[in-house]
Design a protein around this motif. Structure first.
Motif, PDB file in Angstrom:
ATOM      1  N   THR A   1      28.980 -97.695 -38.443  1.00 51.30           N
ATOM      2  CA  THR A   1      30.007 -98.698 -38.590  1.00 51.30           C
ATOM      3  C   THR A   1      29.806 -99.437 -39.901  1.00 51.30           C
ATOM      4  O   THR A   1      28.712 -99.945 -40.155  1.00 51.30           O
ATOM      5  CB  THR A   1      29.927 -99.721 -37.432  1.00 51.30           C
ATOM      6  N   PRO A   2      30.809 -99.484 -40.764  1.00 51.08           N
ATOM      7  CA  PRO A   2      30.657-100.202 -42.031  1.00 51.08           C
ATOM      8  C   PRO A   2      30.243-101.641 -41.793  1.00 51.08           C
ATOM      9  O   PRO A   2      30.683-102.263 -40.833  1.00 51.08           O
ATOM     10  CB  PRO A   2      32.073-100.130 -42.642  1.00 51.08           C
ATOM     11  N   GLU A   3      29.399-102.176 -42.674  1.00 59.13           N
ATOM     12  CA  GLU A   3      28.890-103.538 -42.490  1.00 59.13           C
ATOM     13  C   GLU A   3      30.020-104.555 -42.442  1.00 59.13           C
ATOM     14  O   GLU A   3      29.975-105.513 -41.685  1.00 59.13           O
ATOM     15  CB  GLU A   3      27.936-103.873 -43.636  1.00 59.13           C
ATOM     16  N   SER A   4      31.070-104.340 -43.263  1.00 63.91           N
ATOM     17  CA  SER A   4      32.179-105.284 -43.267  1.00 63.91           C
ATOM     18  C   SER A   4      32.882-105.310 -41.923  1.00 63.91           C
ATOM     19  O   SER A   4      33.220-106.361 -41.397  1.00 63.91           O
ATOM     20  CB  SER A   4      33.175-104.917 -44.375  1.00 63.91           C
ATOM     21  N   THR A   5      33.090-104.123 -41.333  1.00 67.03           N
ATOM     22  CA  THR A   5      33.749-104.045 -40.028  1.00 67.03           C
ATOM     23  C   THR A   5      32.864-104.653 -38.961  1.00 67.03           C
ATOM     24  O   THR A   5      33.324-105.358 -38.067  1.00 67.03           O
ATOM     25  CB  THR A   5      34.051-102.579 -39.662  1.00 67.03           C
ATOM     26  N   LYS A   6      31.564-104.372 -39.043  1.00 66.36           N
ATOM     27  CA  LYS A   6      30.615-104.888 -38.079  1.00 66.36           C
ATOM     28  C   LYS A   6      30.610-106.407 -38.109  1.00 66.36           C
ATOM     29  O   LYS A   6      30.585-107.070 -37.082  1.00 66.36           O
ATOM     30  CB  LYS A   6      29.217-104.340 -38.382  1.00 66.36           C
ATOM     31  N   THR A   7      30.649-106.959 -39.335  1.00 67.17           N
ATOM     32  CA  THR A   7      30.658-108.402 -39.473  1.00 67.17           C
ATOM     33  C   THR A   7      31.929-108.991 -38.892  1.00 67.17           C
ATOM     34  O   THR A   7      31.907-110.030 -38.230  1.00 67.17           O
ATOM     35  CB  THR A   7      30.535-108.793 -40.960  1.00 67.17           C
ATOM     36  N   GLN A   8      33.053-108.305 -39.105  1.00 63.87           N
ATOM     37  CA  GLN A   8      34.325-108.794 -38.592  1.00 63.87           C
ATOM     38  C   GLN A   8      34.336-108.849 -37.073  1.00 63.87           C
ATOM     39  O   GLN A   8      34.911-109.744 -36.478  1.00 63.87           O
ATOM     40  CB  GLN A   8      35.464-107.891 -39.079  1.00 63.87           C
ATOM     41  N   ASN A   9      33.711-107.874 -36.439  1.00 62.96           N
ATOM     42  CA  ASN A   9      33.780-107.764 -34.986  1.00 62.96           C
ATOM     43  C   ASN A   9      32.618-108.406 -34.256  1.00 62.96           C
ATOM     44  O   ASN A   9      32.719-108.671 -33.055  1.00 62.96           O
ATOM     45  CB  ASN A   9      33.853-106.291 -34.587  1.00 62.96           C
ATOM     46  N   SER A  10      31.532-108.672 -34.942  1.00 67.54           N
ATOM     47  CA  SER A  10      30.320-109.110 -34.261  1.00 67.54           C
ATOM     48  C   SER A  10      30.464-110.474 -33.601  1.00 67.54           C
ATOM     49  O   SER A  10      29.799-110.753 -32.607  1.00 67.54           O
ATOM     50  CB  SER A  10      29.142-109.130 -35.242  1.00 67.54           C
ATOM     51  N   PHE A  11      31.336-111.344 -34.121  1.00 70.46           N
ATOM     52  CA  PHE A  11      31.431-112.692 -33.585  1.00 70.46           C
ATOM     53  C   PHE A  11      32.094-112.745 -32.212  1.00 70.46           C
ATOM     54  O   PHE A  11      31.926-113.718 -31.480  1.00 70.46           O
ATOM     55  CB  PHE A  11      32.199-113.607 -34.557  1.00 70.46           C
ATOM     56  N   ILE A  12      32.836-111.712 -31.836  1.00 67.61           N
ATOM     57  CA  ILE A  12      33.588-111.725 -30.583  1.00 67.61           C
ATOM     58  C   ILE A  12      32.698-112.007 -29.371  1.00 67.61           C
ATOM     59  O   ILE A  12      33.099-112.692 -28.437  1.00 67.61           O
ATOM     60  CB  ILE A  12      34.319-110.371 -30.373  1.00 67.61           C
ATOM     61  N   LYS A  13      31.468-111.490 -29.395  1.00 65.67           N
ATOM     62  CA  LYS A  13      30.572-111.640 -28.254  1.00 65.67           C
ATOM     63  C   LYS A  13      29.610-112.814 -28.394  1.00 65.67           C
ATOM     64  O   LYS A  13      28.703-112.960 -27.587  1.00 65.67           O
ATOM     65  CB  LYS A  13      29.786-110.336 -28.053  1.00 65.67           C
TER      66      LYS A  13
ATOM     67  N   VAL B   1      33.420-119.860 -26.379  1.00 71.43           N
ATOM     68  CA  VAL B   1      33.748-121.235 -25.997  1.00 71.43           C
ATOM     69  C   VAL B   1      34.751-121.839 -26.973  1.00 71.43           C
ATOM     70  O   VAL B   1      35.730-122.468 -26.576  1.00 71.43           O
ATOM     71  CB  VAL B   1      32.466-122.091 -25.930  1.00 71.43           C
ATOM     72  N   GLY B   2      34.514-121.617 -28.269  1.00 75.11           N
ATOM     73  CA  GLY B   2      35.409-122.157 -29.284  1.00 75.11           C
ATOM     74  C   GLY B   2      36.841-121.657 -29.126  1.00 75.11           C
ATOM     75  O   GLY B   2      37.804-122.412 -29.325  1.00 75.11           O
ATOM     76  N   PHE B   3      36.979-120.396 -28.739  1.00 76.71           N
ATOM     77  CA  PHE B   3      38.313-119.816 -28.553  1.00 76.71           C
ATOM     78  C   PHE B   3      39.068-120.523 -27.428  1.00 76.71           C
ATOM     79  O   PHE B   3      40.270-120.784 -27.542  1.00 76.71           O
ATOM     80  CB  PHE B   3      38.181-118.323 -28.246  1.00 76.71           C
ATOM     81  N   GLN B   4      38.354-120.853 -26.354  1.00 79.64           N
ATOM     82  CA  GLN B   4      39.003-121.522 -25.218  1.00 79.64           C
ATOM     83  C   GLN B   4      39.358-122.968 -25.542  1.00 79.64           C
ATOM     84  O   GLN B   4      40.265-123.534 -24.951  1.00 79.64           O
ATOM     85  CB  GLN B   4      38.111-121.454 -23.975  1.00 79.64           C
ATOM     86  N   PHE B   5      38.620-123.558 -26.495  1.00 77.98           N
ATOM     87  CA  PHE B   5      39.011-124.883 -26.991  1.00 77.98           C
ATOM     88  C   PHE B   5      40.233-124.753 -27.883  1.00 77.98           C
ATOM     89  O   PHE B   5      41.192-125.510 -27.773  1.00 77.98           O
ATOM     90  CB  PHE B   5      37.861-125.517 -27.783  1.00 77.98           C
ATOM     91  N   ALA B   6      40.180-123.768 -28.788  1.00 83.40           N
ATOM     92  CA  ALA B   6      41.247-123.617 -29.779  1.00 83.40           C
ATOM     93  C   ALA B   6      42.594-123.289 -29.140  1.00 83.40           C
ATOM     94  O   ALA B   6      43.632-123.787 -29.587  1.00 83.40           O
ATOM     95  CB  ALA B   6      40.865-122.527 -30.783  1.00 83.40           C
TER      96      ALA B   6
ATOM     97  N   GLY C   1      31.706-113.562 -17.932  1.00 87.54           N
ATOM     98  CA  GLY C   1      30.988-113.852 -19.163  1.00 87.54           C
ATOM     99  C   GLY C   1      29.672-113.115 -19.281  1.00 87.54           C
ATOM    100  O   GLY C   1      29.143-112.586 -18.306  1.00 87.54           O
ATOM    101  N   ARG C   2      29.137-113.100 -20.504  1.00 88.24           N
ATOM    102  CA  ARG C   2      27.877-112.402 -20.776  1.00 88.24           C
ATOM    103  C   ARG C   2      26.672-113.186 -20.290  1.00 88.24           C
ATOM    104  O   ARG C   2      25.613-112.614 -20.033  1.00 88.24           O
ATOM    105  CB  ARG C   2      27.723-112.170 -22.286  1.00 88.24           C
ATOM    106  N   ILE C   3      26.822-114.514 -20.206  1.00 92.74           N
ATOM    107  CA  ILE C   3      25.701-115.359 -19.794  1.00 92.74           C
ATOM    108  C   ILE C   3      26.076-116.088 -18.510  1.00 92.74           C
ATOM    109  O   ILE C   3      27.195-115.971 -18.017  1.00 92.74           O
ATOM    110  CB  ILE C   3      25.328-116.358 -20.907  1.00 92.74           C
TER     111      ILE C   3
END
Length: 263
Positions: free
Chosen positions: A148-160, A166-171, A196-198
């Protein structure tokens, strides 16, 4: 030479899995439970131990890939793990409030052993450019391996990441809507994070810390007070805009109150 591929893959997996969650939990524990003997800073020792472990696993993985003794199944797994180890060391730890260089002193004391066994990278010369260059070389030399290209990985890594969840549910305003319905923070967590994961109680802590006054040692659990809050919440905003999700005015107001500058 080096330990077998299967063993290193297992070691990498154990280290990588939920690294951020476990790391922040342990650091918080050590902050709240300082060692009484000899005035040792257990939190400091823990952080440097994690730096050292990541350093060791990155070196072990590079060595295995460099000598090219792994199977065609093991090699792509190791490459993907090396990408993630790189991210955890250079993107997560090095850009966090826990950034430290003291681990290099610890590893230097053991360098004679490492050189005898593996020829590890000198801690003083260990940097993002070196590891990144090695990863690029691997990708160019073996195009059959899907990485997986690093740029793509960086783009997707924050989802989890918990801050994003939590921020998404606030936003999107859902947390504010449930507060208006007089649900407790625990009920809100149970409603929004059933899968959730946790643990639900961990999400509840994040919600509570983000909504009310919080002690300094718990600020990392507040989406508005984290060291990288500005960058993280703008990532949430960008994601909402990309998905055409309306951003809550209450969320914008709370960002403004906490000095978050939204793009």
């Amino acid at each position: 030479m080096s330990q077998n591929c299967n063993f290193i893959i297992k070691e990498n997996k154990n280290l990588i899995t939920n690294f951020e969650e476990k790391f922040e939990k342990e650091v918080l524990y050590h902050k709240n439970n300082p060692a009484l003997d000899y005035g040792e800073d257990e939190g400091f020792l823990y952080v440097n131990a994690k730096y050292s472990k990541l350093y060791i696993q990155i070196n072990e993985t590079i060595i295995l890939l460099d000598i090219d003794k792994c199977t065609i199944i093991e090699k792509p797994i190791l490459i993907k793990q090396l990408h993630e180890l790189y991210r955890l060391f250079f993107d997560y730890l090095e850009n966090s409030e826990y950034k430290s260089d003291y681990w290099k002193l610890f590893e230097w004391q053991e360098q004679e052993i490492f050189e005898y066994k593996h020829s590890f990278i000198d801690p003083k010369e260990f940097n993002a450019e070196f590891v990144s260059e090695f990863l690029n070389k691997l990708t160019k030399n073996d195009l059959a391996i899907s990485v997986t290209p690093e740029s793509t990985k960086t783009q997707n890594s924050f989802i989890k990441k918990t801050w994003f969840e939590v921020g998404f549910q606030f936003a999107n305003g859902k947390i504010y809507d449930l507060i208006k319905e007089k649900l407790s923070h625990e009920q809100i967590a149970g409603t929004l994070f059933k899968s959730g994961r946790i643990k639900i109680d961990s999400y509840r802590t994040w919600i509570s810390c983000s909504l009310g006054k919080v002690e300094k040692e718990n600020q990392n659990k507040s989406i508005f007070l984290r060291p990288n809050a500005n960058k993280e919440l703008n990532t949430v905003i960008s994601y909402c805009k990309e998905k055409n999700i309306t951003i809550s005015e209450k969320f914008k107001k709370q960002c403004n109150e906490n000095g978050i500058i939204l793009n």
